[in-house]
Design a protein around this motif. Structure first.
Motif, PDB file in Angstrom:
ATOM      1  N   THR A  35      22.263  38.413  39.799  1.00  0.00           N
ATOM      2  CA  THR A  35      21.250  38.771  38.801  1.00  0.00           C
ATOM      3  C   THR A  35      21.891  39.655  37.738  1.00  0.00           C
ATOM      4  OG1 THR A  35      19.497  38.670  40.462  1.00  0.00           O
ATOM      5  CG2 THR A  35      18.996  39.835  38.416  1.00  0.00           C
ATOM      6  N   GLU A  36      21.706  39.271  36.487  1.00  0.00           N
ATOM      7  CA  GLU A  36      22.195  40.058  35.358  1.00  0.00           C
ATOM      8  C   GLU A  36      20.992  40.515  34.546  1.00  0.00           C
ATOM      9  OE1 GLU A  36      25.280  38.077  33.133  1.00  0.00           O
ATOM     10  OE2 GLU A  36      25.766  36.801  34.843  1.00  0.00           O
ATOM     11  N   HIS A  37      20.959  41.782  34.216  1.00  0.00           N
ATOM     12  CA  HIS A  37      19.848  42.218  33.358  1.00  0.00           C
ATOM     13  C   HIS A  37      20.339  43.204  32.311  1.00  0.00           C
ATOM     14  CE1 HIS A  37      19.456  46.109  35.507  1.00  0.00           C
ATOM     15  NE2 HIS A  37      18.733  46.488  34.480  1.00  0.00           N
ATOM     16  N   GLU A  38      19.739  43.061  31.129  1.00  0.00           N
ATOM     17  CA  GLU A  38      20.049  43.918  29.984  1.00  0.00           C
ATOM     18  C   GLU A  38      18.856  44.810  29.680  1.00  0.00           C
ATOM     19  OE1 GLU A  38      22.512  40.177  27.980  1.00  0.00           O
ATOM     20  OE2 GLU A  38      20.673  40.947  27.037  1.00  0.00           O
ATOM     21  N   LYS A  39      19.161  46.004  29.194  1.00  0.00           N
ATOM     22  CA  LYS A  39      18.116  46.947  28.804  1.00  0.00           C
ATOM     23  C   LYS A  39      18.590  47.679  27.551  1.00  0.00           C
ATOM     24  CE  LYS A  39      20.011  49.413  32.717  1.00  0.00           C
ATOM     25  NZ  LYS A  39      20.924  48.282  32.990  1.00  0.00           N
ATOM     26  N   THR A  40      17.646  48.003  26.694  1.00  0.00           N
ATOM     27  CA  THR A  40      17.979  48.612  25.405  1.00  0.00           C
ATOM     28  C   THR A  40      17.979  50.126  25.518  1.00  0.00           C
ATOM     29  OG1 THR A  40      16.992  46.773  24.191  1.00  0.00           O
ATOM     30  CG2 THR A  40      17.261  48.850  23.008  1.00  0.00           C
ATOM     31  N   SER A 169      20.099  31.309  11.388  1.00  0.00           N
ATOM     32  CA  SER A 169      19.392  32.426  10.743  1.00  0.00           C
ATOM     33  C   SER A 169      19.281  33.659  11.624  1.00  0.00           C
ATOM     34  CB  SER A 169      17.975  31.975  10.349  1.00  0.00           C
ATOM     35  OG  SER A 169      18.026  30.871   9.471  1.00  0.00           O
ATOM     36  N   TYR A 170      19.325  33.464  12.941  1.00  0.00           N
ATOM     37  CA  TYR A 170      18.956  34.548  13.847  1.00  0.00           C
ATOM     38  C   TYR A 170      20.099  35.055  14.724  1.00  0.00           C
ATOM     39  CZ  TYR A 170      13.981  33.600  12.914  1.00  0.00           C
ATOM     40  OH  TYR A 170      12.740  33.441  12.336  1.00  0.00           O
ATOM     41  N   GLY A 171      21.335  34.623  14.451  1.00  0.00           N
ATOM     42  CA  GLY A 171      22.424  35.010  15.332  1.00  0.00           C
ATOM     43  C   GLY A 171      22.612  36.510  15.452  1.00  0.00           C
ATOM     44  N   LEU A 172      22.473  37.227  14.359  1.00  0.00           N
ATOM     45  CA  LEU A 172      22.644  38.685  14.420  1.00  0.00           C
ATOM     46  C   LEU A 172      21.480  39.344  15.144  1.00  0.00           C
ATOM     47  CD1 LEU A 172      24.131  39.418  10.874  1.00  0.00           C
ATOM     48  CD2 LEU A 172      25.330  39.042  13.045  1.00  0.00           C
ATOM     49  N   ASP A 173      20.295  38.774  15.021  1.00  0.00           N
ATOM     50  CA  ASP A 173      19.169  39.288  15.811  1.00  0.00           C
ATOM     51  C   ASP A 173      19.440  39.100  17.295  1.00  0.00           C
ATOM     52  OD1 ASP A 173      17.077  40.080  13.790  1.00  0.00           O
ATOM     53  OD2 ASP A 173      17.443  38.026  13.158  1.00  0.00           O
ATOM     54  N   MET A 174      19.936  37.925  17.658  1.00  0.00           N
ATOM     55  CA  MET A 174      20.282  37.687  19.053  1.00  0.00           C
ATOM     56  C   MET A 174      21.269  38.734  19.546  1.00  0.00           C
ATOM     57  SD  MET A 174      22.925  36.533  21.155  1.00  0.00           S
ATOM     58  CE  MET A 174      24.026  35.555  20.116  1.00  0.00           C
ATOM     59  N   MET A 175      22.305  38.984  18.760  1.00  0.00           N
ATOM     60  CA  MET A 175      23.350  39.896  19.184  1.00  0.00           C
ATOM     61  C   MET A 175      22.847  41.325  19.351  1.00  0.00           C
ATOM     62  SD  MET A 175      26.618  38.670  16.857  1.00  0.00           S
ATOM     63  CE  MET A 175      27.662  40.026  17.444  1.00  0.00           C
ATOM     64  N   PHE A 176      22.103  41.796  18.366  1.00  0.00           N
ATOM     65  CA  PHE A 176      21.811  43.230  18.293  1.00  0.00           C
ATOM     66  C   PHE A 176      20.425  43.636  18.792  1.00  0.00           C
ATOM     67  CE2 PHE A 176      25.235  42.629  15.216  1.00  0.00           C
ATOM     68  CZ  PHE A 176      26.095  43.659  15.589  1.00  0.00           C
ATOM     69  N   ARG A 177      19.489  42.694  18.846  1.00  0.00           N
ATOM     70  CA  ARG A 177      18.111  43.130  19.089  1.00  0.00           C
ATOM     71  C   ARG A 177      17.452  42.526  20.316  1.00  0.00           C
ATOM     72  NH1 ARG A 177      14.874  43.945  13.428  1.00  0.00           N
ATOM     73  NH2 ARG A 177      15.139  41.714  13.014  1.00  0.00           N
ATOM     74  N   THR A 178      18.149  41.686  21.097  1.00  0.00           N
ATOM     75  CA  THR A 178      17.480  41.034  22.216  1.00  0.00           C
ATOM     76  C   THR A 178      18.070  41.461  23.555  1.00  0.00           C
ATOM     77  OG1 THR A 178      18.933  39.085  22.218  1.00  0.00           O
ATOM     78  CG2 THR A 178      16.984  39.011  20.793  1.00  0.00           C
ATOM     79  N   CYS A 179      17.247  41.294  24.584  1.00  0.00           N
ATOM     80  CA  CYS A 179      17.657  41.543  25.970  1.00  0.00           C
ATOM     81  C   CYS A 179      17.090  40.437  26.856  1.00  0.00           C
ATOM     82  CB  CYS A 179      17.124  42.885  26.470  1.00  0.00           C
ATOM     83  SG  CYS A 179      18.011  44.332  25.870  1.00  0.00           S
ATOM     84  N   THR A 180      17.821  40.120  27.919  1.00  0.00           N
ATOM     85  CA  THR A 180      17.393  39.083  28.838  1.00  0.00           C
ATOM     86  C   THR A 180      17.622  39.521  30.275  1.00  0.00           C
ATOM     87  OG1 THR A 180      17.641  36.725  29.385  1.00  0.00           O
ATOM     88  CG2 THR A 180      19.638  37.927  28.865  1.00  0.00           C
ATOM     89  N   VAL A 181      17.025  38.797  31.188  1.00  0.00           N
ATOM     90  CA  VAL A 181      17.385  38.873  32.609  1.00  0.00           C
ATOM     91  C   VAL A 181      17.752  37.457  33.022  1.00  0.00           C
ATOM     92  CG1 VAL A 181      14.931  38.722  33.261  1.00  0.00           C
ATOM     93  CG2 VAL A 181      16.622  39.421  34.962  1.00  0.00           C
ATOM     94  N   GLN A 182      18.857  37.308  33.747  1.00  0.00           N
ATOM     95  CA  GLN A 182      19.373  36.004  34.147  1.00  0.00           C
ATOM     96  C   GLN A 182      19.599  35.959  35.640  1.00  0.00           C
ATOM     97  OE1 GLN A 182      22.062  35.485  30.066  1.00  0.00           O
ATOM     98  NE2 GLN A 182      22.984  35.125  32.064  1.00  0.00           N
ATOM     99  N   THR A 183      19.517  34.762  36.179  1.00  0.00           N
ATOM    100  CA  THR A 183      19.828  34.527  37.590  1.00  0.00           C
ATOM    101  C   THR A 183      20.932  33.489  37.681  1.00  0.00           C
ATOM    102  OG1 THR A 183      17.592  35.048  38.323  1.00  0.00           O
ATOM    103  CG2 THR A 183      18.925  33.718  39.792  1.00  0.00           C
ATOM    104  N   ASN A 184      21.922  33.749  38.514  1.00  0.00           N
ATOM    105  CA  ASN A 184      23.056  32.851  38.709  1.00  0.00           C
ATOM    106  C   ASN A 184      23.009  32.297  40.132  1.00  0.00           C
ATOM    107  OD1 ASN A 184      23.864  33.778  36.170  1.00  0.00           O
ATOM    108  ND2 ASN A 184      25.165  35.360  37.048  1.00  0.00           N
TER     109      ASN A 184
END
Length: 456
Positions: A35-40, A169-184
């Motif tokens: 499990t990978e998770h990001e937080k701001t 259009s949104y690549g920089l938003d993806m990089m700088f402003r988003t967070c996800t949780v992933q399961t492997n």
């Protein structure tokens, strides 16, 4: 991803690329959950972005975590940019805007995932709170502009920042402003990989709706329930999306290799230096035709690093990564691995899930994925609302987890980790809809309360 690979074994043939993926095959008895998770991170005073530099910055946070955990630092050009457990445990890394990511150790049960997450968050708070840093469990920063957010000192991100505006259009938003949780998750054969890949690609919109958690941009509703999901529709479509070819005859490890060979590269790493090869294909690099490094051939590390820069809804490496969910608060994090483990690690549930999706065509799958970011459970495929499909999937996940029979110290099986999703379906609303109701009611048109109610 915590660190770039460092295996400099030179590649001689396409078969080696296929073999690298095939090496992920393992018996079901050795299946694990990652499990990978990001937080701001945000400043507790003022709710501002946290810079890397300074005595109260992200660099200081990582140094404190290193002292607490005893993990090996990951360094780049003299800067600490991550940590990893040399005993085979987890790793900590930084996303471009300072999003703090735990890449969890491969564990056997969802109970262990929950314990790992709880320990990590307690450790992070121990170091972060005295530094005046908090963490937000949302899919997107709710109040900051892109220009406010500092970039972390990682060479790959400098290259990506220059390349992204050329391809979406949104690549920089993806990089700088988003967070996800992933399961492997693992697979036991090529056929098992293909089946799990197809089921999970088709059902990523279900996860997106269940975890939709990014309805605000710069302090206002953005018209979406998962704007993070919408961002991926126009980030870089050469490396993202619903990979419709994966449902065609002949899908397997070789087909993924052929896809990845033609995905544009970002960089080649030599020593601590990142060489900008953005836009060129790995196929040309493999043939010694990369103009930035003419005549040079790739290594195994180049291949592994390249695969880490491909971003479809489900990604194949030596395991499968589920990529459709927004970042969420602590209480919902274990629910994502529970959902996918229940569906994919139990053969009867996997068969039943395939029965749900096997007649959908590529256009229908794409339309559902396009609609879910705005409509959530109200999105439709054929004659069914996604809400109905989500309920059916959750029943299958519960059943699959119960059949696995892994109980905790209180005798509860892994299906207990699905309870947050049960409550969401009982309410009939996604988490984002709940937040929008608060915004229009108790929050009085402000997103500031999110920094307390959705903080770790």
């Amino acid at each position: 991803m915590a660190r770039d690979q460092i295996d400099m074994t030179p590649l001689q043939s396409r078969d080696e690329l296929v073999a690298w993926l095939e090496a992920g095959v393992k018996p079901a008895s050795e299946f694990r959950i990652g499990t990978e998770h990001e937080k701001t991170p945000f400043t507790l005073q003022g709710h501002d972005p946290v810079p890397y530099e300074g005595s109260h910055g992200i660099g200081a946070l990582l140094q404190g975590m290193q002292l607490l955990l005893g993990w090996e630092p990951i360094m780049e050009q003299g800067n600490i940019i991550g940590l990893h457990d040399v005993t085979g445990g987890g790793a900590i890394s930084l996303e471009p805007g300072g999003q703090f990511e735990l890449s969890g150790a491969p564990v056997e049960t969802v109970h262990q995932t929950q314990s790992e997450l709880a320990a990590h968050l307690a450790q992070v708070k121990e170091i972060a709170t005295p530094l005046g840093i908090g963490f937000l469990g949302l899919g997107m920063t709710p109040s900051w502009s892109r220009a406010q957010i500092p970039m972390m000192p990682k060479g790959r991100y400098r290259i990506m920042r220059g390349y992204m505006p050329k391809v979406g259009s949104y690549g920089l938003d993806m990089m700088f402003r988003t967070c996800t949780v992933q399961t492997n998750l693992d697979f036991s054969s090529e056929a098992d990989m293909v089946k799990k890949l197809r089921v999970s690609v088709a059902l990523q919109p279900v996860a997106t709706a269940l975890f939709a958690n990014s309805p605000f941009t710069e302090g206002k509703p953005n018209g979406f329930l998962s704007f993070r999901s919408e961002i991926w529709r126009d980030t870089d479509n050469a490396r993202a999306g619903m990979i419709p070819w994966a449902f065609e005859d002949g899908m397997g490890f070789e087909r993924w290799v052929d896809y990845a060979l033609d995905v544009p590269m970002y960089f080649v790493k030599r020593g601590e230096n990142y060489i900008d090869v953005s836009g060129s294909s790995f196929r040309d690099f493999f043939d010694g035709q990369n103009k930035a490094i003419p005549g040079e051939r790739p290594t195994l590390s180049d291949w592994a690093n390249h695969l880490s820069t491909i971003f479809p809804e489900v990604r194949l490496k030596r395991y499968l990564e589920m990529r459709g969910a927004d970042g969420v608060p602590w209480g919902r994090l274990p629910a994502l691995p529970a959902f996918w483990v229940g569906l994919l690690y139990d053969n009867a549930s996997l068969d039943a899930a395939w029965d749900i999706v096997k007649r959908w065509n590529a256009q229908e799958r794409q339309a559902l994925r396009d609609d879910v970011s705005r409509m959530g459970f109200k999105a439709r495929i054929r004659d069914r609302y996604l809400f109905e499909i989500a309920k059916e999937c959750l029943v299958l996940a519960h059943t699959g987890l119960r059949r696995r029979g892994h109980v905790d110290h209180l005798g509860r099986d892994e299906s207990r980790h699905l309870e947050p999703l049960d409550r969401i379906l009982d309410s009939g609303r996604s988490p984002a809809e709940e937040m929008l109701e608060k915004f229009n009611g108790a929050w009085a048109g402000s997103v500031e309360p999110a920094y307390s109610e959705y903080a770790f």
